[in-house]
Design a protein around this motif. Structure first.
Motif, mmCIF file in Angstrom:
data_model
loop_
_atom_site.group_PDB
_atom_site.id
_atom_site.type_symbol
_atom_site.label_atom_id
_atom_site.label_comp_id
_atom_site.label_asym_id
_atom_site.label_seq_id
_atom_site.Cartn_x
_atom_site.Cartn_y
_atom_site.Cartn_z
ATOM 1 N N UNK A 1 0.094 -2.641 -11.013
ATOM 2 C CA UNK A 1 1.005 -3.774 -11.128
ATOM 3 C C UNK A 1 2.364 -3.220 -11.559
ATOM 4 N N UNK A 2 3.301 -3.173 -10.646
ATOM 5 C CA UNK A 2 4.612 -2.581 -10.937
ATOM 6 C C UNK A 2 5.668 -3.630 -11.281
ATOM 7 N N UNK B 1 0.716 4.889 -19.766
ATOM 8 C CA UNK B 1 1.795 5.373 -20.626
ATOM 9 C C UNK B 1 3.146 4.782 -20.241
ATOM 10 N N UNK B 2 3.309 4.384 -18.981
ATOM 11 C CA UNK B 2 4.571 3.799 -18.528
ATOM 12 C C UNK B 2 4.642 2.299 -18.784
ATOM 13 N N UNK B 3 3.588 1.753 -19.383
ATOM 14 C CA UNK B 3 3.567 0.323 -19.663
ATOM 15 C C UNK B 3 3.118 -0.522 -18.486
ATOM 16 N N UNK B 4 2.619 0.112 -17.414
ATOM 17 C CA UNK B 4 2.161 -0.621 -16.231
ATOM 18 C C UNK B 4 0.658 -0.858 -16.321
ATOM 19 N N UNK B 5 0.234 -2.015 -15.830
ATOM 20 C CA UNK B 5 -1.191 -2.330 -15.816
ATOM 21 C C UNK B 5 -1.807 -1.869 -14.500
ATOM 22 N N UNK B 6 -2.970 -1.252 -14.606
ATOM 23 C CA UNK B 6 -3.631 -0.753 -13.398
ATOM 24 C C UNK B 6 -5.134 -0.869 -13.551
ATOM 25 N N UNK B 7 -5.814 -0.800 -12.424
ATOM 26 C CA UNK B 7 -7.279 -0.824 -12.392
ATOM 27 C C UNK B 7 -7.743 0.111 -11.293
ATOM 28 N N UNK B 8 -8.922 0.687 -11.480
ATOM 29 C CA UNK B 8 -9.526 1.552 -10.468
ATOM 30 C C UNK B 8 -10.849 0.934 -10.024
ATOM 31 N N UNK B 9 -10.810 0.052 -9.042
ATOM 32 C CA UNK B 9 -12.061 -0.545 -8.567
ATOM 33 C C UNK B 9 -12.917 0.494 -7.855
ATOM 34 N N UNK B 10 -14.210 0.426 -8.065
ATOM 35 C CA UNK B 10 -15.141 1.354 -7.416
ATOM 36 C C UNK B 10 -16.140 0.517 -6.636
ATOM 37 N N UNK B 11 -16.151 0.673 -5.337
ATOM 38 C CA UNK B 11 -16.976 -0.160 -4.482
ATOM 39 C C UNK B 11 -18.292 0.473 -4.123
ATOM 40 N N UNK B 12 -19.080 0.816 -5.112
ATOM 41 C CA UNK B 12 -20.415 1.347 -4.843
ATOM 42 C C UNK B 12 -21.309 1.050 -6.030
ATOM 43 N N UNK C 1 0.842 -1.206 0.000
ATOM 44 C CA UNK C 1 0.000 0.000 0.000
ATOM 45 C C UNK C 1 0.876 1.255 0.000
ATOM 46 N N UNK C 2 0.616 2.162 -0.956
ATOM 47 C CA UNK C 2 1.350 3.418 -1.042
ATOM 48 C C UNK C 2 0.373 4.523 -1.419
ATOM 49 N N UNK C 3 0.251 5.520 -0.543
ATOM 50 C CA UNK C 3 -0.661 6.639 -0.781
ATOM 51 C C UNK C 3 -2.063 6.106 -1.055
ATOM 52 N N UNK C 4 -2.582 6.323 -2.267
ATOM 53 C CA UNK C 4 -3.946 5.880 -2.550
ATOM 54 C C UNK C 4 -3.998 4.646 -3.427
ATOM 55 N N UNK C 5 -2.875 3.926 -3.573
ATOM 56 C CA UNK C 5 -2.883 2.774 -4.467
ATOM 57 C C UNK C 5 -2.241 1.555 -3.831
ATOM 58 N N UNK C 6 -2.655 0.404 -4.321
ATOM 59 C CA UNK C 6 -2.074 -0.865 -3.918
ATOM 60 C C UNK C 6 -1.075 -1.273 -4.994
ATOM 61 N N UNK C 7 0.205 -1.134 -4.692
ATOM 62 C CA UNK C 7 1.243 -1.503 -5.637
ATOM 63 C C UNK C 7 1.539 -2.995 -5.526
ATOM 64 N N UNK C 8 1.790 -3.616 -6.669
ATOM 65 C CA UNK C 8 2.056 -5.054 -6.720
ATOM 66 C C UNK C 8 3.396 -5.242 -7.423
ATOM 67 N N UNK C 9 4.515 -5.219 -6.672
ATOM 68 C CA UNK C 9 5.829 -5.341 -7.309
ATOM 69 C C UNK C 9 6.138 -6.740 -7.822
#
Length: 687
Positions: A439-440, A461-472, A396-404
């Protein structure tokens, strides 16, 4: 339209306003057999809002259009032209004027009974058929929904047109291969289905022409027509200049040659598909049509579009397959999966199991990130009896869950496990109050990449995969503050296109739910023992389900005597009934039903055994007297944290006059479904 005919907006203060309104209402009553009945006050109310247009010749009312605008969508209520004035293009002129009077509108829609035979009229007005539903008429005759996008392209279309990947446009014969039932003989079906592999989506952007919708709508086999139209909704539709500009279409027909068109008049329809591909600067047009393929040399030279068969596209674009295995949720019923602290394993064991040899990764590259995760206590290993199957490190970093680190060991079920991990990461982020999963890991195996893409992760743009889950959960009319959702939800109306956008949003931002009043809703009763096999309910969840969450895809079998799922995609509310002395009587889960078809039990088990948890004997037990079963394909099932009791359901159902007796699947009003979810569905909230 002649020079003496004019189209004007009805103005309540004009000297001749009342006489014009009477003539409009009189014309409507002359055609009430097809238009239906509307109170006189509706016409006046629409006129007061500027939503009544009249075609006049001197003082004679030749026709009118009555409409309303909701959520930036023009909804045509009546388009009426007197019998004496037909064939002059008045209906199209009236519709065009309604569009001109509403320049900020994002779309226009109309509903029309299929048996009225007005397909050509709607096509000439620039509308395309997008879905079909049972009408409210006494005979229940089907209504076709006709749509036309207006204004700037939506985000899905913009993304396709602006993609750096080559754009490939699918001919209708390819789409029919993909979505027709097994009973329909399609010799090229297997080749066309090769385009659906995950690795193809890594390299190609697909789209279709709106001409596809017209051709699917022409199918006189009602069950196939509905099935194929529903299946094709997920494809991006390209913009078209028809009916106002058909210059490219004419050039393409000339490229086919007069003799070829005389032998095969369907080439004129193929020219429409191709023209939209040319206007979109598509690199490929994919077809199995011999007539089109015969002209591909001249069309390539003139328009720059390569006309190819499915296997030719694959050979041309990709050199290596990278194909992921089919996802099989049933495997988790036979594997004892457990999470362990990664520090219980040696560095050498983890490197041997999870080093990404296929991507050319070396141990000296992997070792620093592995040791950093171990030192911070961030890494865990998913194991079964035969050894480690997955390695995950979360930070966990700031507002995101990083997955190294995100790896799966090579096994018969690695694709299935990768998909489950992708889904679980969303829930982990929400439970921690985080807004993003990033996903880092820089050396992701292709299995993981395919799983992330399938689960709605997008590469930045950096080639990293990400998702923004919305729990509502929201409704199509409630615009959340998220800018992307706001823009996309602006496009959502009571249309099949709106449902398509809603499903795309739910896929990308899962576990968000968008309660759209246009989506069909069903209650499906299920025996408690079957509910346990399929969903792990009543609560007695297996360890692997707690670790990985519910499977993404399932199939449910019932008797093939009838198929009650006539409008899909749709929402499913699962009701665990009574079985012997086991009295549950709870509405316990929700799903999205994406497809339904009837076939023999033997074929159903052979085709869907990889998606289900039922044995062949169980499928056969569900069959009717002819040995046929109805197969319901479902996705994104959630077990409700607060199941709905039968008594509570009756309380909510009473105002809707819905009897709470469920011996077989049946539709319920979307308003009832929404009220139940507002009271009992508790999505995870981001904090």
């Amino acid at each position: 339209m002649s020079d003496s005919t004019e189209i004007r907006r009805w103005e309540p203060g004009a000297p001749d306003a009342e006489s014009q309104l009477r003539l409009v209402i009189h014309l409507a009553k002359q055609h009430r057999q097809t238009l239906g009945f509307l109170p006189d006050a509706v016409f006046r109310d629409a006129g007061n809002k500027g939503q009544l247009l009249i075609a006049l010749e001197d003082t004679v009312v030749l026709g009118y259009v009555l409409y309303r605008v909701t959520r930036s969508v023009i909804r045509l209520t009546h388009v009426c032209v007197s019998g004496a004035a037909r064939g002059r293009g008045l209906g199209r002129e009236l519709i065009d004027q309604a569009i001109a009077d509403n320049p900020s509108a994002t779309g226009i829609i109309a509903r029309c009974r299929r048996d009225y035979g007005l397909n050509r009229f709607w096509a000439e007005a620039g509308l395309s058929p997008s879905s079909e539903a049972a009408g409210r008429n006494a005979q229940g005759l089907p209504l076709t929904l006709w749509t036309r996008p207006l204004g700037a392209p939506d985000l899905l279309l913009s993304s396709a047109l602006e993609s750096t990947k080559p754009l490939a446009v699918l001919d209708s014969n390819i789409v029919i291969d993909l979505y027709s039932s097994a009973e329909v003989q399609r010799p090229d079906r297997a080749a066309s289905q090769g385009l659906m592999a995950d690795w193809v989506a890594e390299e190609v952007t697909f789209a279709v022409s709106v001409q596809l919708d017209h051709e699917l709508n022409d199918n006189e086999d009602a069950s196939e027509r509905v099935r194929q139209i529903a299946g094709a909704q997920g494809w991006v539709r390209l913009p078209t200049t028809r009916p106002h500009d058909t210059s490219i279409e004419r050039e393409l027909v000339a490229s086919f040659g007069g003799r070829a068109v005389a032998r095969d008049p369907s080439l004129e329809n193929d020219a429409k598909h191709l023209a939209d591909a040319v206007r979109a600067d598509a690199q490929y047009f994919i077809t199995n049509d011999e007539g089109v393929l015969a002209a591909r040399g001249s069309i390539k030279d003139r328009f720059g579009v390569a006309i190819v068969r499915p296997h030719e596209l694959i050979a041309d674009v990709l050199e290596s397959s990278g194909v992921l295995q089919t996802y099989a949720p049933g495997v988790f019923e036979h594997i004892d999966l457990r999470w362990h602290d990664a520090r219980d394993f040696s560095d050498e064991q983890l490197e041997q199991a999870f080093l990404c040899f296929a991507e050319g990764e070396r141990a000296k590259e992997f070792r620093p990130s592995l040791r950093a995760a171990l030192a911070a206590g961030e890494a865990k290993v998913l194991i079964e009896d035969r050894g480690a199957v997955a390695l995950l490190a979360v930070r966990p970093r700031n507002d995101e869950l990083q997955v190294p680190i995100m790896r799966v060991a090579s096994s018969a079920h690695d694709s299935s496990i990768a998909l489950q991990l992708a889904r679980q990461l969303r829930l982990d982020a929400l439970e921690l109050g985080l807004q993003r999963v990033a996903i880092t890991d820089k050396r992701l195996p292709r299995k993981i990449v395919g799983a992330l893409r399938e689960d709605g992760f997008f590469r930045d743009e950096d080639g990293l995969y990400s998702a923004r889950p919305i729990g509502r959960h929201v409704t199509a009319g409630e615009l959340p503050h998220d800018s992307e959702l706001q823009v996309l939800l602006d496009r959502v109306g009571s249309t099949q296109a709106g449902e398509s956008v809603s499903r795309a949003l739910e896929w990308r931002h899962w576990p968000i739910k968008i309660w759209d009043e246009s989506m069909a809703c069903y209650v499906v009763p299920i025996r408690p023992s079957a509910a346990m096999e399929l969903f792990g309910y009543p609560p007695n969840l297996l360890q692997q389900r707690r670790a990985l969450g519910l499977s993404r895809r399932h199939v449910y079998y019932r008797s093939g005597r009838s198929n009650p799922f006539r409008s899909l995609p749709g929402r499913i509310l699962w009701y665990a009934s009574t079985e012997g002395t086991n009295i549950v009587q709870k509405f316990f889960a929700i799903s999205v039903a994406v497809a339904s078809q009837t076939m023999s039990a033997e074929e159903a088990h052979r085709k869907f055994s990889g998606m289900g948890v039922y044995k062949r004997s169980q499928v056969e037990a569900a069959a009717d007297g002819r040995g046929r079963v109805t197969v319901l394909e479902i996705e994104d099932t959630e077990v409700l944290q607060r199941p709905v009791s039968l008594a509570s359901f009756r309380q909510y159902a009473k105002p809707h006059r819905v009897a709470a007796e469920f011996v077989s699947p049946r539709p319920i009003p979307s308003e009832l479904f929404r009220s139940l979810m507002n009271a009992h569905h508790q999505p995870l909230e981001t904090r």
